[in-house]
Each structure stands twice: as C-alpha cells, then as structure tokens.
Design a protein around this motif. Sequence first.
Motif, short mmCIF file in Angstrom:
data_model
loop_
_atom_site.label_atom_id
_atom_site.label_comp_id
_atom_site.label_asym_id
_atom_site.label_seq_id
_atom_site.Cartn_x
_atom_site.Cartn_y
_atom_site.Cartn_z
N GLY A 1 1.02 -1.11 0.03
CA GLY A 1 0.02 0.00 0.07
C GLY A 1 0.77 1.00 -0.09
N ALA A 2 2.13 1.09 -0.32
CA ALA A 2 3.06 2.31 -0.36
C ALA A 2 2.75 2.90 -1.94
CB ALA A 2 4.45 1.94 -0.22
N ILE A 3 3.14 4.26 -1.89
CA ILE A 3 2.66 5.01 -3.20
C ILE A 3 4.18 5.17 -3.80
CG2 ILE A 3 1.72 7.02 -4.18
CD1 ILE A 3 0.29 7.73 -1.53
N HIS A 4 3.99 4.57 -4.99
CA HIS A 4 5.50 4.58 -5.61
C HIS A 4 5.47 5.92 -6.62
CE1 HIS A 4 3.85 2.86 -9.44
NE2 HIS A 4 3.72 1.95 -8.89
N SER A 5 6.58 6.57 -6.77
CA SER A 5 6.77 7.42 -7.65
C SER A 5 8.08 7.26 -8.37
CB SER A 5 6.89 8.62 -6.91
OG SER A 5 7.02 9.83 -7.90
N VAL A 6 7.87 6.72 -9.76
CA VAL A 6 8.87 6.57 -10.82
C VAL A 6 9.21 7.73 -11.15
CG1 VAL A 6 9.60 5.15 -12.61
CG2 VAL A 6 7.98 4.22 -10.86
N VAL A 7 10.74 8.14 -11.24
CA VAL A 7 11.47 9.09 -12.16
C VAL A 7 12.18 8.30 -12.97
CG1 VAL A 7 12.84 11.15 -11.79
CG2 VAL A 7 11.26 10.37 -9.95
N PHE A 8 11.90 9.03 -14.22
CA PHE A 8 12.49 8.80 -15.42
C PHE A 8 14.04 8.33 -15.24
CE2 PHE A 8 14.25 10.00 -19.73
CZ PHE A 8 14.19 8.76 -20.14
N LEU B 1 -2.30 4.76 -5.76
CA LEU B 1 -1.35 3.61 -6.20
C LEU B 1 0.09 4.23 -6.55
CD1 LEU B 1 -0.84 0.39 -7.06
CD2 LEU B 1 -1.63 0.88 -9.38
N PHE B 2 -0.07 5.25 -7.15
CA PHE B 2 1.29 5.89 -7.44
C PHE B 2 1.10 7.28 -7.79
CE2 PHE B 2 -0.22 4.23 -11.69
CZ PHE B 2 -0.20 5.28 -12.37
N ILE B 3 2.09 8.03 -7.90
CA ILE B 3 2.20 9.40 -8.29
C ILE B 3 3.09 9.70 -9.16
CG2 ILE B 3 2.80 11.75 -7.56
CD1 ILE B 3 3.05 10.82 -4.84
N LEU B 4 2.93 10.30 -10.46
CA LEU B 4 3.79 10.29 -11.51
C LEU B 4 3.98 11.78 -11.93
CD1 LEU B 4 5.65 8.79 -13.42
CD2 LEU B 4 3.64 8.50 -15.03
N TYR B 5 5.02 12.28 -11.94
CA TYR B 5 5.03 13.71 -12.41
C TYR B 5 5.31 14.00 -13.94
CZ TYR B 5 6.03 14.43 -7.70
OH TYR B 5 6.02 14.50 -6.40
N THR B 6 4.53 15.24 -14.27
CA THR B 6 4.50 15.43 -15.65
C THR B 6 4.32 16.98 -15.84
OG1 THR B 6 3.34 15.00 -17.75
CG2 THR B 6 1.96 15.35 -15.86
N SER B 7 5.10 17.51 -17.05
CA SER B 7 5.15 18.66 -17.19
C SER B 7 3.81 19.33 -17.50
CB SER B 7 6.17 18.94 -18.22
OG SER B 7 7.48 18.56 -18.01
N GLY B 8 3.78 20.76 -17.10
CA GLY B 8 2.67 21.43 -17.23
C GLY B 8 3.10 22.82 -17.91
N SER B 9 2.06 23.89 -17.76
CA SER B 9 2.53 25.14 -18.41
C SER B 9 3.17 25.96 -17.11
CB SER B 9 1.44 25.93 -19.08
OG SER B 9 0.17 25.20 -18.71
N THR B 10 3.57 25.49 -16.03
CA THR B 10 4.05 26.22 -15.34
C THR B 10 5.68 25.66 -15.05
OG1 THR B 10 3.77 24.77 -13.42
CG2 THR B 10 2.05 26.63 -13.63
N GLY B 11 6.48 26.33 -14.24
CA GLY B 11 7.94 25.84 -14.08
C GLY B 11 8.21 24.73 -13.31
N LYS B 12 7.16 24.38 -12.70
CA LYS B 12 7.37 23.04 -11.85
C LYS B 12 6.36 21.75 -12.21
CE LYS B 12 9.65 23.64 -7.66
NZ LYS B 12 10.98 23.80 -8.45
N LYS C 1 4.07 18.64 -12.41
CA LYS C 1 2.79 18.22 -11.32
C LYS C 1 3.03 16.80 -10.85
CE LYS C 1 -0.12 19.14 -14.46
NZ LYS C 1 0.28 19.95 -15.67
N GLY C 2 2.77 16.13 -9.69
CA GLY C 2 2.63 15.04 -9.50
C GLY C 2 1.21 14.52 -9.54
N ILE C 3 1.08 13.68 -10.62
CA ILE C 3 -0.32 13.20 -11.00
C ILE C 3 -0.68 12.14 -10.05
CG2 ILE C 3 -1.69 12.11 -12.91
CD1 ILE C 3 -0.79 15.21 -13.10
N VAL C 4 -1.77 12.03 -9.58
CA VAL C 4 -2.15 10.96 -8.68
C VAL C 4 -3.20 9.84 -9.07
CG1 VAL C 4 -3.05 10.34 -6.10
CG2 VAL C 4 -1.87 12.63 -6.67
N LEU D 1 -7.13 10.98 -12.97
CA LEU D 1 -6.45 11.12 -12.02
C LEU D 1 -7.21 11.29 -10.84
CD1 LEU D 1 -4.87 14.78 -12.71
CD2 LEU D 1 -6.91 13.82 -13.78
N ARG D 2 -6.62 11.51 -9.72
CA ARG D 2 -7.40 11.79 -8.47
C ARG D 2 -7.20 13.11 -7.97
NH1 ARG D 2 -9.89 7.99 -10.74
NH2 ARG D 2 -10.94 6.54 -9.27
N GLY D 3 -5.87 13.76 -8.65
CA GLY D 3 -5.61 14.86 -8.17
C GLY D 3 -4.12 15.14 -8.36
N VAL D 4 -3.69 16.43 -7.94
CA VAL D 4 -2.16 16.58 -7.97
C VAL D 4 -1.65 16.50 -6.79
CG1 VAL D 4 -0.78 18.58 -8.75
CG2 VAL D 4 -2.80 18.21 -9.95
#
Length: 676
Positions: A165-172, A270-281, A283-286, A486-489
Amino acid sequence: MGKQKGVIESKLKETRVFYPSIEFSQKANVDADEYERLKRWSETDWEGFWRYFALKKIDWFKRFDEVFDGSNPPFYKFFVGGKLNVSYNCLDRHVRSWRKNKAAIIWESESGETQVLTYQQLYIEVNKFASVLRTLGVKKGDRVLIYMPMIPEAAIAMLACARIGAIHSVVFGGFSSEALKDRIEDAKPKVIVTADGGFRNGKAVPLKSNVDEAMERVEHRVSYVVVVRHIDRDIHMKPLRDFWYQDLMGDPDYAQIYCEPEHVDSEDPLFILYTSGSTGKPKGIVHSSAGYLLWTMLTMKWVFDIKDEDTFWCTADIGWITGHSYGVYGPLALGATTVMYEGVPTYPTPAKWWELVEKHSINILYTAPTAIRALMRLGNDWVLKHDLSSLRLLGTVGEPINPEAWMWYYQIVGNEKAPIVDTWWQTETGGHMITTVPGAQFTKPGSAGKPLPGIFAEVVDMGGNPINDPDKGGLLVITKPWPSMLRGVWGDDKKYIDVYWARFKDKGYYFAGDGARKDEDGYFWIMGRVDDVLNVSGHRIGTMEVESALVSHEYVAEAAVVGRPDEITGEAIVAFVVLKEGVDKSRHDELVRELRDHVGREIGPIAKPSEIIFTDALPKTRSGKIMRRLLKDIAAGRKIEQDISTLEDVSVLEKLSELRDKLREEMNKGENGNSG
Ligand code: WT7
C-alpha cells in the motif's frame, strides 16, 4: 472501400481507410457487434456497465458499496468502499492458476542477455521486496521513489509498493539529479530505490550518484536508499542509509518469501507520476488503485486484443505512464507476457528492435511515432532482414502520427497484415481514451479514432459548445468522469482544479489541453497541445520548465522557449535567450554548448534545446506577454528545408497545426482579456 462483414463502415468514401482482415476480426476479443453492445451499454446504463466490469475483472477482498460518488466534483470516486490489492491482482491470482509457470516478464539487455521471470518467480521476488520495504519501516500511504533503469527490479519495486500500500513515484532514469531533487522535495519519499547505474546506448548512466547529488540538496530526509547492483561499478554507499538490494533480498530477516498484501481502499493512491505542465514545476499526478487497475485491464483486452498466448511489448520506459499502464500493470493484471528492454532502439545496431521481435516472437508492438520515424529513416533493410511474421497488432502513442510514418509501420513492419491502433491518452487519463478497437473498426492514418466504450469525449469551442463542423478545430474535453482518471495533483488541490476543471467549470468537463477535430465518421484528429507544453519525442516538456532552467544560468537574463516542427521528434525545442550585460557574445558556440548542457543538468537530456538563438530583447505585447507566435514563426523560418514527406502528409499535418495555432491564439486572447 467495400464494406467488410463484422466491421463498422466508414461514411467517408473519399478518405483512405484500412479495415482489419477477416481473420483478425473473427478472432478479436471485441468485434463490431460486441463494440456496439459495449458502447450502447455504457451510454444507457453507465453505472451498471462499470459495476459489471469492476466485479468481473478485479479480485476484491471486499466488494464495493457504490460504483460512483460524484458528490464533490471534481474529486470523483469510483468503487467506493471496495478493498483490494493491485499486486494481488497482478500476481497471486495467476500463481494459483495454470499461469504459475508462464513467463510474466521477458527482459533483454542491450548486449543481448535475456532473463525470464515466470509469474511464480516474479511473485516470490515481489513478496520478498515488499517485506524488505516493510522491514525498512515503509507503511501504507508512505511514498517510495523509484529511479531505475529498465530492469525487472524496477517492476518488482513497483509491485512491492503496491503490495504494502505504499505509493510509488517512478522518476524516469533520464532525468537529472536536479529534476530528481524537485520530485524528492515534493513527494517526500521514505525510501528511494535505485541502481548503481543503467545502460543506454552502450554507456553507463550514473543513477546512484545522481541520487546522492540530489539528496545533498534536499531538506526532506529520506530514511533509506536501496541500490540494485546492476552495472557493477564502484559507487559510494553511505553507511546506515544505503543498502544493496541484493544483500537485503538475500537476508531472511528482511526478505520473507510471503508478504501479506495490504487491503487497500479502491481510492487509495497507487502511484504518483510527475508530468510537465505550463508552469515551471512538474505536477505529481495521483492515480487510484481500483479504477486505474480496471481500465488498464479493459484496454489491454479491447485495444491490444491481448490473448494468453501473446507476447506483448510496450517499448516505453517505466518512467512514463505508458510504461506503468502497458509495461507493467495492464499486462500483468491479465496474466500476459510482457517484454522489457533496457536500451535504445538503435544500439548496438539499428536492427536491435527487429531482432527482439524475431527472437521473442513478439505479437503486439506498442511504440511512439518518434521511434517509428527514426527507424524508418534508417531504411527498410534493417527491418526486412528479420522475420517479423509474429506481429499481429501494432500500436502508437504519444503524438499524432504522420500518414507517411503510419504507412511505413503498416507496410514494412506489419506486412499489411497487422492493424494499427493509434491511442490518444495522457498521464492524467491512466489508460487509452480515444482509439480504434482493432477488430471492430477501420482506421484512418493520422486519426486516433473514437472514444472507447465508457469514455465520453467531445470537441468544443471556448464556451464549451460542441463543434460539429468537421473542418473546424476545437478543444478536446472529456465530458464524464472515468475510473482511471487522475485523482488529483499531489499536495495541490487548487492546481488540480485550475488546470483541468476550471475552463469548463459549468459543464463539469475535463480539459485535456489538446486541440482536436472531429470528422464525419466521428473520428478524432488530435492537433496537439494548445497550452505552453511541447511534445518532444512523445514526451511532454513545459516551455516554462526549460525557460526557468535557462534563466537559472548566471549568464542568462531572459529566455523564451518555443517548439519548431521536427521531422523525427515531432517538435524540437528552440530557445531565444537574452544574455546578461557583460557576457562575451563572441564565444557563441561555447555559450550554446554550455547552456544546452546546463538544461541537461537541470532537467535531463530530453529537454536540451536543439537550437539557441541569442537576441537583445524578446518581443512582447504592451502588457508584457512574450509574443510566442512570432517567435514560433521565426524559429520555423530558420528551419533548413529537409526533404519533406508526401503531399498528402503535408496537407493533413499542416491543416491540423494551422487549426491548432489559431486555437492557441484564441485561447491567449481570452486569457489576456481576463487578466486585463
Ligand atoms: C499528450 C499526453 C499517454 C502516453 C504518452 C504521452 C499527446 C498522446 C497521442 C496520440 C496524438 C497524442 C497529447 C496528449 N498524445 N497520445 N495518439 N495522438 N497526440 O503521455 O506525456 O501525458 O502526454 O501526448 O498531446 O495530451 P503524456
């Protein structure tokens, strides 16, 4: 084109359409009748449709009470009250069946080494690593960051997280230590799983030292770093913080052969995956557990037509959503055989992929237009030297595919016998949204197709009204929630609402950020991003991210980044840079190199601009907005004329991007109006 029995017919007589063979349709998981039935069912009994599949496809520890909870939009819930475990669904149920000794993962290295993990073997490894993580103190809801090469241990780590039940976040693995740092800061993982390095293009990538560098500069304290010994190089191991994966897995105090799967809630992330948006940072997609799992399974079955005897290869890295959904979760949840390859398509030779297809007798191949175009350019011989007759279905994802590349994929790779599915979806959607179902529908090169059964999409104008004129472009929206959305950022509800839901607030539509056109057959033609996000080689890169990387360099006063059409990568990054007073501009080439490397260090090699243009000032509107359209024209004008593709090609693509540019302008106008 004549009507083929069992396949829906095109209304458009003049467009070139491709029908699946009768043989393919007859054996397909979904034929035209079944497709129509599914579609109608989802339209008339939406909850019943989802209830049926959720009960049928997922093994539940506790059944859900409610299919859908829409009481607090846009925070939607699916299968409320249900308890399950995703790793249980990917493993336990298969090892209790005849699939126990079936290949789950076939892994291959650049050097041609193969490793096969059966479901039973994968099950043991995942149980062991899950108990290792538990022993290290990882609990349900804790984050685990995974920064790995494409090796089975990456999938093992993901499934082990799911198990407890841990949330993984894979970073490329291609992201830099700086990018890693931002993600550590945001996700606050308890443990990082990495490797001493990975191989790409014959070169070793220093993953662990990137982790070390990132950790030196983050405030958040990571408890442990688990390091897979993979390339066998000397690396620094920090006592009491860093442990070798192999040591832990060999220690029965840590690695038990069975680890009780956590009973998580349907809606637990289940996981967070980061993706680019129109800001400098980024977002962690949940993503959720049950809804996500369900849709990866259904789309594997409907779109990839997966059968037990298939060998399925999704070429995407696990660092992207495609690698999550169709490299790991979708295929494994269905008990399929999935291929994993560590390396690039053209190393050691441009035939590497075709060798793999032949060697493992791959039946379904899923990749990106960029790779197809790059391989196409290398000539047909590399392909034709190999027996690719096992291929029965081909897929593409990530960006619009130009008809020329489509035809090459169809004729040279698929030998005119394998249908192509062009799948439109996003990190946020979790799984396929718009595509053809291969045994039921015809395809049109360049069009993704229609929304899948259960998915409701439209092309609308700025006011949210449907556009029914096939010659007009509009904004692509999803009009109804869907289970794998997605369930949120992560940590930012406001951003979640602002980016995806604010534009069509009254209608409750999800705004995808793409432009699209819908033709007479109801087929969607994706025009690409209408926000300030570029699509380079099928990967999203925010112009703002590259701009902030550039201005973080001591020489740079200001920067603006735009996309330029590129024959291979779809879009190429062009940066306009204003240097600070006193910087010696005569060192032009050196400066360019330095700034490109700097962006590589800040984000990763994929974000390096292919061109940097120095200028004394950036063109701006009176309100101070950079005139990106003008910069785009300048960037495109500098393009050296390459031997461009066929006429048909140009007309389709140009038409689409023209429409998109118009849309972008309209959107910008609207925004200016609002702010002014
Ligand atoms: C963006 C999402 C989802 C996996 C890969 C990319 C573009 C994606 C298609 C397609 C035209 C496509 C869109 C979308 N895109 N698939 N078949 N045809 N465009 O995931 O990084 O989340 O990017 O990729 O612009 O919004 P991503």
